[in-house]
Design an enzyme around this catalytic site. Structure first.
Site, short mmCIF file in Angstrom:
data_model
loop_
_atom_site.label_atom_id
_atom_site.label_comp_id
_atom_site.label_asym_id
_atom_site.label_seq_id
_atom_site.Cartn_x
_atom_site.Cartn_y
_atom_site.Cartn_z
N PRO A 1 0.84 -1.19 0.00
CA PRO A 1 0.00 0.00 0.00
C PRO A 1 0.88 1.25 0.00
CG PRO A 1 -0.76 -1.56 1.65
CD PRO A 1 0.60 -2.01 1.19
N GLU A 2 0.81 1.99 -1.09
CA GLU A 2 1.51 3.27 -1.18
C GLU A 2 0.45 4.36 -1.18
OE1 GLU A 2 4.39 3.16 -4.42
OE2 GLU A 2 4.53 0.98 -4.28
#
Length: 289
Positions: free
Chosen positions: A2-3
């Site tokens: 998750p960015e």
DNA sequence: CACTTGACCTGTCCGC
DNA sequence: TGCGGACAGGTCAAGT
């Protein structure tokens, strides 16, 4: 994994669901997933109502009407999935849902609301965490004190970007992009995608990159992040949104996870290499600077 | 000081 | 089929 775009997708989803809900109970099975529970939970979490959901860098912040906030970092395999009623705790459509019945074996924390809905914090690898902090203490966290600006902020200019990169002039550009104190929210996927967009090799030192290319990198980075948010983020392995559904950005990815396939720009075979300790995907012809 | 490596963890995949 | 090892990669801490 998750960015910025993945966490932003979760924020958007939870923003339309959580505000107003009142917390009835919390369970947690893994101490490190919620390290300061249960000390202040009874007083400041149970009975609190959600007042809003924010994001800063890759961190999600659920604000409560007790003037406390839940601060959540998904790290690599964290998921936040909301299920509205018991009837919906089962699997979603198999086509777009990666997870089935909840809780499952990777569920670390469950928030139960008075209306019967639940928010599940799943984290296979247990790197993620959730913390309950006074709202005023959130921005005092060491991470927030050091983290760089939001790359999609309207007042974040190409000049700002280049000036911050130049502070790490002798470092390889990919390592600098991944440094959260330079710019917030960039991880492995969007580093590779934006460097391909700007035709920059990930190992080149910042000082060896012409100004015009750094400006191109600024544009590429912003458009890649924006496109990914529109596509609901990237699902490589674990990432799902608040409904347990995959993001579709990787359908549009140019190099990430595309080793052995042709570069969309020149047809050269994309290769995978190791840069700054990470798997890195490049077009060896386009990205030579 | 700046970079690299190891730690934190689990699941998957590959070769033997 | 089983098993060891590499790999996935966000962040912090420790080491070079």
């Amino acid at each position: 994994m998750p960015e910025l775009p993945e966490v932003e997708t979760v924020r958007i989803g939870l923003s339309s669901l959580l505000p107003g809900l009142q917390i009835k109970a919390v369970t947690h099975d893994w101490p490190k997933s919620f390290p300061n529970a249960p000390a202040e939970v009874a007083e400041f979490l149970i009975g609190a109502r959600v007042s809003g959901v924010r994001r800063r860098a890759k961190v999600l912040i659920i604000d409560l009407d007790t003037d406390y906030s839940l601060v959540i970092h998904l790290k690599m395999t964290g998921q936040l999935v909301f299920r509205s009623t018991i009837a919906h705790f089962g699997a979603g459509h198999p086509n777009d849902s990666l997870i089935g019945n909840l809780p499952d074996k990777s569920t670390r924390v469950i928030l139960t609301f008075f209306d019967g809905s639940k928010l599940f914090f799943n984290d296979q690898r247990k790197f993620g965490w959730m913390r309950l902090l006074p709202a005023a203490a959130v921005e005092q966290l060491d991470f927030f004190q050091k983290v760089g600006p939001e790359p999609l902020a309207s007042d974040f200019t190409a000049d700002d970007f280049i000036k911050r990169l130049r502070r790490r002039n002798k470092s390889g550009i990919k390592a600098v992009l991944l440094d959260q104190t330079v710019v917030a929210g960039i991880g492995n996927i969007y580093a590779d995608e934006s460097l391909w967009g700007a035709k920059i090799h990930p190992e080149v030192k910042v000082c060896d990159i012409p100004e015009a290319l750094l400006k191109a990198l600024y544009e590429a980075l912003r458009s890649v992040l924006q496109l990914s948010i529109e596509k609901g983020g990237s699902t490589d392995r674990n990432y799902v949104n608040h409904e347990g559904k995959r993001g579709s950005y990787l359908t549009f990815a140019r190099v990430f996870r595309r080793e052995g396939r042709p570069c969309p720009r020149c047809g050269t075979t994309i290769i995978k290499m190791r840069v700054a300790g990470r798997g890195t995907h490049i077009c060896p012809r386009c990205q030579r600077v």
